[in-house]
Design an enzyme around this catalytic site. Structure first.
Site, PDB file in Angstrom:
ATOM      1  N   LYS A 175       0.839  -1.205   0.000  1.00 27.03           N
ATOM      2  CA  LYS A 175       0.000   0.000   0.000  1.00 27.03           C
ATOM      3  C   LYS A 175       0.868   1.247   0.000  1.00 27.03           C
ATOM      4  O   LYS A 175       1.897   1.307   0.678  1.00 27.03           O
ATOM      5  CB  LYS A 175      -0.881   0.013   1.261  1.00 27.03           C
ATOM      6  N   THR A 208      -6.353  10.370   7.875  1.00 24.19           N
ATOM      7  CA  THR A 208      -6.203   9.086   7.174  1.00 24.19           C
ATOM      8  C   THR A 208      -6.155   7.907   8.148  1.00 24.19           C
ATOM      9  O   THR A 208      -5.804   6.799   7.749  1.00 24.19           O
ATOM     10  CB  THR A 208      -4.891   9.074   6.361  1.00 24.19           C
ATOM     11  N   GLY A 210      -6.691   4.708   9.994  1.00 26.16           N
ATOM     12  CA  GLY A 210      -7.505   3.513   9.757  1.00 26.16           C
ATOM     13  C   GLY A 210      -7.594   3.071   8.304  1.00 26.16           C
ATOM     14  O   GLY A 210      -8.300   2.112   7.990  1.00 26.16           O
ATOM     15  N   THR A 211      -6.858   3.730   7.420  1.00 26.04           N
ATOM     16  CA  THR A 211      -6.955   3.357   5.995  1.00 26.04           C
ATOM     17  C   THR A 211      -6.557   1.896   5.755  1.00 26.04           C
ATOM     18  O   THR A 211      -7.213   1.177   4.995  1.00 26.04           O
ATOM     19  CB  THR A 211      -6.058   4.261   5.111  1.00 26.04           C
ATOM     20  N   GLY A 212      -5.459   1.483   6.399  1.00 24.56           N
ATOM     21  CA  GLY A 212      -4.949   0.124   6.156  1.00 24.56           C
ATOM     22  C   GLY A 212      -5.912  -0.935   6.661  1.00 24.56           C
ATOM     23  O   GLY A 212      -6.197  -1.931   5.972  1.00 24.56           O
ATOM     24  N   CYS A 213      -6.434  -0.722   7.891  1.00 23.19           N
ATOM     25  CA  CYS A 213      -7.397  -1.689   8.458  1.00 23.19           C
ATOM     26  C   CYS A 213      -8.636  -1.756   7.568  1.00 23.19           C
ATOM     27  O   CYS A 213      -9.179  -2.837   7.317  1.00 23.19           O
ATOM     28  CB  CYS A 213      -7.819  -1.253   9.859  1.00 23.19           C
TER      29      CYS A 213
HETATM   30  N1  LIG Z   1      -3.839  10.464   0.929  1.00 21.58           N
HETATM   31  C1  LIG Z   1      -4.287   9.383   0.287  1.00 21.58           C
HETATM   32  N2  LIG Z   1      -4.907   9.496  -0.909  1.00 21.58           N
HETATM   33  C2  LIG Z   1      -5.405   8.416  -1.558  1.00 21.58           C
HETATM   34  N3  LIG Z   1      -5.288   7.157  -1.093  1.00 21.58           N
HETATM   35  C3  LIG Z   1      -4.657   6.965   0.092  1.00 21.58           C
HETATM   36  C4  LIG Z   1      -4.120   8.064   0.840  1.00 21.58           C
HETATM   37  N4  LIG Z   1      -3.576   7.563   1.978  1.00 21.58           N
HETATM   38  C5  LIG Z   1      -3.755   6.221   1.949  1.00 21.58           C
HETATM   39  N5  LIG Z   1      -4.401   5.864   0.813  1.00 21.58           N
HETATM   40  C6  LIG Z   1      -4.799   4.497   0.426  1.00 21.58           C
HETATM   41  O1  LIG Z   1      -5.300   3.857   1.600  1.00 21.58           O
HETATM   42  C7  LIG Z   1      -4.980   2.469   1.587  1.00 21.58           C
HETATM   43  C8  LIG Z   1      -4.204   2.098   2.837  1.00 21.58           C
HETATM   44  O2  LIG Z   1      -2.847   2.461   2.651  1.00 21.58           O
HETATM   45  P1  LIG Z   1      -1.860   2.956   3.796  1.00 21.58           P
HETATM   46  O3  LIG Z   1      -2.387   4.227   4.354  1.00 21.58           O
HETATM   47  O4  LIG Z   1      -0.504   2.979   3.203  1.00 21.58           O
HETATM   48  O5  LIG Z   1      -1.985   1.796   4.866  1.00 21.58           O
HETATM   49  P2  LIG Z   1      -1.691   1.800   6.460  1.00 21.58           P
HETATM   50  O6  LIG Z   1      -2.867   2.488   7.080  1.00 21.58           O
HETATM   51  O7  LIG Z   1      -1.598   0.364   6.785  1.00 21.58           O
HETATM   52  O8  LIG Z   1      -0.427   2.563   6.676  1.00 21.58           O
HETATM   53  C9  LIG Z   1      -4.202   2.240   0.281  1.00 21.58           C
HETATM   54  O9  LIG Z   1      -5.102   1.830  -0.727  1.00 21.58           O
HETATM   55  C10 LIG Z   1      -3.637   3.636  -0.023  1.00 21.58           C
HETATM   56  O10 LIG Z   1      -3.357   3.808  -1.405  1.00 21.58           O
HETATM   57  C1  LIG Z   2      -5.622  -1.437  17.302  1.00 18.05           C
HETATM   58  C2  LIG Z   2      -4.964  -0.907  16.076  1.00 18.05           C
HETATM   59  N1  LIG Z   2      -4.816  -1.727  15.008  1.00 18.05           N
HETATM   60  C3  LIG Z   2      -4.233  -1.270  13.877  1.00 18.05           C
HETATM   61  C4  LIG Z   2      -3.748   0.021  13.822  1.00 18.05           C
HETATM   62  C5  LIG Z   2      -3.110   0.530  12.566  1.00 18.05           C
HETATM   63  O1  LIG Z   2      -4.099   1.001  11.718  1.00 18.05           O
HETATM   64  P1  LIG Z   2      -3.877   1.188  10.146  1.00 18.05           P
HETATM   65  O2  LIG Z   2      -5.169   1.404   9.493  1.00 18.05           O
HETATM   66  O3  LIG Z   2      -3.072   0.044   9.616  1.00 18.05           O
HETATM   67  O4  LIG Z   2      -2.890   2.390  10.078  1.00 18.05           O
HETATM   68  P2  LIG Z   2      -2.980   3.946  10.216  1.00 18.05           P
HETATM   69  O5  LIG Z   2      -3.299   4.433   8.819  1.00 18.05           O
HETATM   70  O6  LIG Z   2      -4.026   4.336  11.183  1.00 18.05           O
HETATM   71  O7  LIG Z   2      -1.589   4.277  10.671  1.00 18.05           O
HETATM   72  C6  LIG Z   2      -3.922   0.838  14.944  1.00 18.05           C
HETATM   73  N2  LIG Z   2      -3.496   2.111  14.930  1.00 18.05           N
HETATM   74  N3  LIG Z   2      -4.524   0.347  16.055  1.00 18.05           N
END
Ligand SMILES: Nc1ncnc2c1ncn2[C@@H]1O[C@H](COP(=O)(O)OP(=O)(O)O)[C@@H](O)[C@H]1O
Ligand SMILES: Cc1ncc(COP(=O)(O)OP(=O)(O)O)c(N)n1
Length: 267
Positions: A175, A208, A210-213
């Site tokens: 991601k 942003t 919680g995007t990954g979850c």
């Molecule tokens: N600013 C943004 N604009 C568009 N898409 C985003 C943005 N930030 C995250 N995403 C998307 O959200 C999803 C989660 O990615 P990411 O944020 O890297 O994960 P995590 O929360 O685990 O760090 C991916 O599909 C990523 O491309």
């Molecule tokens: C309890 C808990 N689980 C997972 C995360 C990480 O969340 P994630 O959506 O992967 O990332 P961010 O975009 O919020 O960094 C968390 N913070 N807490």
């Protein structure tokens, strides 16, 4: 027929990530969400102030309670915190033979803070990633799993291939939210044959959380709904992008994505 998904993850008291994000995402896909809590975090939009693990026997008991009573259509894992929990989770997943498994290898937050210890990282790569239908690391997690430094899209592709080859993952989705500026909406899929780019225009917001979850839970929900893996990923990417566009401007830090955007009444 009611489709059922299970999330094995931690609690985020602020409701933006973890179990709370997963259950909201399942509900918005009309999938019945079940859960096995691995740890509790005291967390808000400014960060995590305390973490407490559930006992391994309690984590396993929750999976047992769900797996022995329901037909679980798909499973995702999130924050697993430490090695003993990972061993217990892997054992339970094997016992029930859950095959539609999405592993979100939650290790490092977007801010670059490590969320699980080093032993846990080793066990996650050994016990869970090889069992996953898909593994979804963010930029920092992909650096740890591949041993490569990632700055460019080319380097994201190299990391996806390295994770596939080194760890025996069936499909890797790296991601791009942690990349710079215009690349933040770009993710890379590698299935051993094809590298595919999933790209959305970067959204200008710091809300942003919680995007990954949310992305991994949406993939899991779509798998429960019997979509194939690629279609599940495409639909999940659309869901997380729309949720990001409808971010919630709450709290003093990085607010969460708006999971319930489809229900908001347009005035
Ligand atoms: N600013 C943004 N604009 C568009 N898409 C985003 C943005 N930030 C995250 N995403 C998307 O959200 C999803 C989660 O990615 P990411 O944020 O890297 O994960 P995590 O929360 O685990 O760090 C991916 O599909 C990523 O491309
Ligand atoms: C309890 C808990 N689980 C997972 C995360 C990480 O969340 P994630 O959506 O992967 O990332 P961010 O975009 O919020 O960094 C968390 N913070 N807490």
């Amino acid at each position: 027929m009611t489709q059922i998904a299970l999330t094995i993850a931690g609690s985020d008291s602020g409701g933006g990530a973890g179990i709370q994000a997963d259950l909201k995402t399942f509900a918005l896909h009309c999938v019945h969400g079940t859960s096995a809590l691995t740890c509790v975090t005291a967390q808000n939009t400014l960060g995590v102030t305390q973490v407490e693990a559930m006992t391994v026997s309690m984590v396993k008991a929750q999976i047992e309670a769900v797996g022995s009573d329901f037909t679980v259509n798909s499973v995702k894992t999130g924050m697993l915190l430490h090695g003993e929990i990972i061993e217990g989770v892997a054992e339970s997943i094997n016992k029930f033979g859950f095959s539609k498994l999405v592993v979100d290898p939650v290790m490092v937050s977007r801010a670059g803070v490590q969320l699980i210890d080093d032993d846990a990282i080793a066990l996650l790569t050994k016990l869970l990633i090889p069992q996953a239908a898909i593994v979804t690391p963010n930029r920092y997690e992909a650096e740890i799993l591949s041993g490569l430094t990632i700055n460019t899209i080319e380097e994201v592709k190299q990391a996806a291939v390295a994770i596939y080859e080194r760890l025996g993952a069936k499909v890797v989705l790296v991601k791009g939210g942690g990349l710079l500026n215009s690349h933040r909406g770009t993710d890379i899929w590698y299935d051993g044959t094809e590298l595919k780019i999933l790209s959305e225009k970067a959204i200008e917001t710091s809300n942003t959380h919680g995007t990954g979850c949310t992305l991994s839970a949406a993939i899991c929900a779509n798998l429960a709904l019997e979509q194939d893996l690629w279609s599940s990923v495409i639909a999940a990417k659309k869901y997380v992008t729309a949720a990001l566009k409808n971010f919630l401007n709450i709290g003093a830090g990085n607010g969460p994505v708006g999971h319930f955007f489809p229900l908001i009444k347009k005035i």
